[in-house]
Scaffold this active site. Sequence first.
Site, PDB file in Angstrom:
ATOM      1  N   ARG A  74       0.838  -1.217   0.000  1.00  0.00           N
ATOM      2  CA  ARG A  74       0.000   0.000   0.000  1.00  0.00           C
ATOM      3  C   ARG A  74       0.866   1.257   0.000  1.00  0.00           C
ATOM      4  O   ARG A  74       0.424   2.328  -0.396  1.00  0.00           O
ATOM      5  CB  ARG A  74      -0.987  -0.008   1.176  1.00  0.00           C
ATOM      6  CG  ARG A  74      -1.871   1.231   1.236  1.00  0.00           C
ATOM      7  CD  ARG A  74      -3.207   1.008   1.958  1.00  0.00           C
ATOM      8  NE  ARG A  74      -3.079   0.219   3.151  1.00  0.00           N
ATOM      9  CZ  ARG A  74      -2.554   0.649   4.303  1.00  0.00           C
ATOM     10  NH1 ARG A  74      -2.139   1.876   4.421  1.00  0.00           N
ATOM     11  NH2 ARG A  74      -2.460  -0.157   5.340  1.00  0.00           N
ATOM     12  N   TYR A 127     -17.158  13.202 -16.793  1.00  0.00           N
ATOM     13  CA  TYR A 127     -17.451  11.781 -16.582  1.00  0.00           C
ATOM     14  C   TYR A 127     -18.489  11.622 -15.457  1.00  0.00           C
ATOM     15  O   TYR A 127     -18.383  12.278 -14.421  1.00  0.00           O
ATOM     16  CB  TYR A 127     -16.148  11.057 -16.231  1.00  0.00           C
ATOM     17  CG  TYR A 127     -16.307   9.575 -16.082  1.00  0.00           C
ATOM     18  CD1 TYR A 127     -16.501   8.759 -17.191  1.00  0.00           C
ATOM     19  CD2 TYR A 127     -16.270   8.977 -14.832  1.00  0.00           C
ATOM     20  CE1 TYR A 127     -16.649   7.390 -17.052  1.00  0.00           C
ATOM     21  CE2 TYR A 127     -16.415   7.609 -14.684  1.00  0.00           C
ATOM     22  CZ  TYR A 127     -16.607   6.826 -15.797  1.00  0.00           C
ATOM     23  OH  TYR A 127     -16.756   5.469 -15.659  1.00  0.00           O
ATOM     24  N   ASP A 199      -8.344  15.715 -16.525  1.00  0.00           N
ATOM     25  CA  ASP A 199      -8.506  14.286 -16.799  1.00  0.00           C
ATOM     26  C   ASP A 199      -8.121  14.064 -18.271  1.00  0.00           C
ATOM     27  O   ASP A 199      -8.798  14.549 -19.174  1.00  0.00           O
ATOM     28  CB  ASP A 199      -9.964  13.888 -16.526  1.00  0.00           C
ATOM     29  CG  ASP A 199     -10.224  12.400 -16.714  1.00  0.00           C
ATOM     30  OD1 ASP A 199      -9.529  11.774 -17.528  1.00  0.00           O
ATOM     31  OD2 ASP A 199     -11.156  11.882 -16.064  1.00  0.00           O
ATOM     32  N   LYS A 224      -8.659   2.508 -19.713  1.00  0.00           N
ATOM     33  CA  LYS A 224      -8.976   2.795 -21.109  1.00  0.00           C
ATOM     34  C   LYS A 224      -7.744   2.578 -22.004  1.00  0.00           C
ATOM     35  O   LYS A 224      -7.243   1.477 -22.050  1.00  0.00           O
ATOM     36  CB  LYS A 224      -9.556   4.203 -21.213  1.00  0.00           C
ATOM     37  CG  LYS A 224     -10.611   4.530 -20.123  1.00  0.00           C
ATOM     38  CD  LYS A 224     -11.882   3.719 -20.229  1.00  0.00           C
ATOM     39  CE  LYS A 224     -12.794   3.809 -19.006  1.00  0.00           C
ATOM     40  NZ  LYS A 224     -13.119   5.145 -18.531  1.00  0.00           N
TER      41      LYS A 224
END
Length: 407
Positions: A74, A127, A199, A224
């Site tokens: 992490r 989005y 973005d 994507k």
Amino acid sequence: MESKTLPSSAAEHAELPVYNKLHASTLAIHGGHQANEHGALVTPLHQSATFAFDNAEQGGARFAGDQPGYIYTRLGNPTTAELERKMALLEGAEDAAATASGMAAVSSALLTHLQAGDHIVASNAIYGCSFALITTQLNRLGIRSTLVDFNNMPAVTAAIEPTTKVIFCETPVNPHLDVFDIRAIVAIAKQYDLVSIVDNTFMTPLLQQPLALGVDMVIHSATKYLNGHGDVIAGIVCGNREHMTRLKYEILKDFGGVISPHDAWLILRGMKTLDVRLQRHCDNAEQLAQYLQANQAIAKVFYPALSSHQGHRFIGRQMKRAGGVLAFELIGDLQHAIDFVNRLTLLTIAVSLGDAETLIQHPASMTHSPYTPQARAEAGISDNLLRISVGLEDINDIIADIEQALV
Ligand SMILES: *Cc1c(COP(=O)(O)O)cnc(C)c1O
């Protein structure tokens, strides 16, 4: 292309002279790679949650930050770090962080800069989950927002309040592929001392580099184009060392939206072909846009490479090419659009984008179905609007499938 030294951060890695002369397509393959014990060509997958210390003193030194090295995934992982170095190099950033999803990238980036009492100005075309995050979740935490049309710069300036800290948009953006002027947004951010965040999912750093235009932070859904093969959900944030240190070692550490090393490894594999894939996506989308524009059954085509499109003037000065996503309106009603989609045999009915397969979706019944009909009309989402993520198939087969479905 391997660095024999082991720099501890993406920032130091980006400064290695070996990368100075390489082009982006080469960096997508070699950037960030480090020598490994066995000389494996492919980055080893370190699928390990934790890392053993040689002795207690070493463990203590790592926790104190006095010694480089891994502790717990992490907080950092060697496979993930390679993806982060590659993305930092490609975006021209000092550092990058890989996240569990594109939404983890958006939320981590925003939470790095916002706290209760702050305000954010964002584009009203955005989005869907970023919209919900900003208007619902952040609002719940005491962070207010104003969403405005980023085609209208005076309206953007007018939305800024004394507590505004962040200005956020994506470009190009669904559903009409509108392109916003990044330089103008940066000018406003600098004037009002705001952190600008863009973005860059639809473009990738190979087609658009917002940081080079003065943006502070860049976000990607790596789900994507970066991964490109439809088998991973992941995200990336790129920015300066100070911002990224906060994002990684406070926000991601404590909120926990880190990427799986296996997903990072798959994205590293996908990125080796990013440049060739993008060229094919763009070539196919350009040809499909032209075919659709010339077709009598189509009312309107939305694609920035078309001279009729709002975003056309930004091609070459903000974005290299128009990307692989386009939208169009069929002549006819809602049922006509649904019947058309159901007649397709090669094109796949699915949301998402950037995959090898051409994907088509119907915003009115899918991504934008939660909107009221009136809200849809205001957003310009007509019942016969269709969105295509143009894939890597032979363009003749894509066009033939659309042609047979249009009858
Ligand atoms: C898909 C997408 C996201 C969200 O990414 P996930 O990986 O699905 O969480 C954010 N922004 C844009 C522009 C996207 O297309």
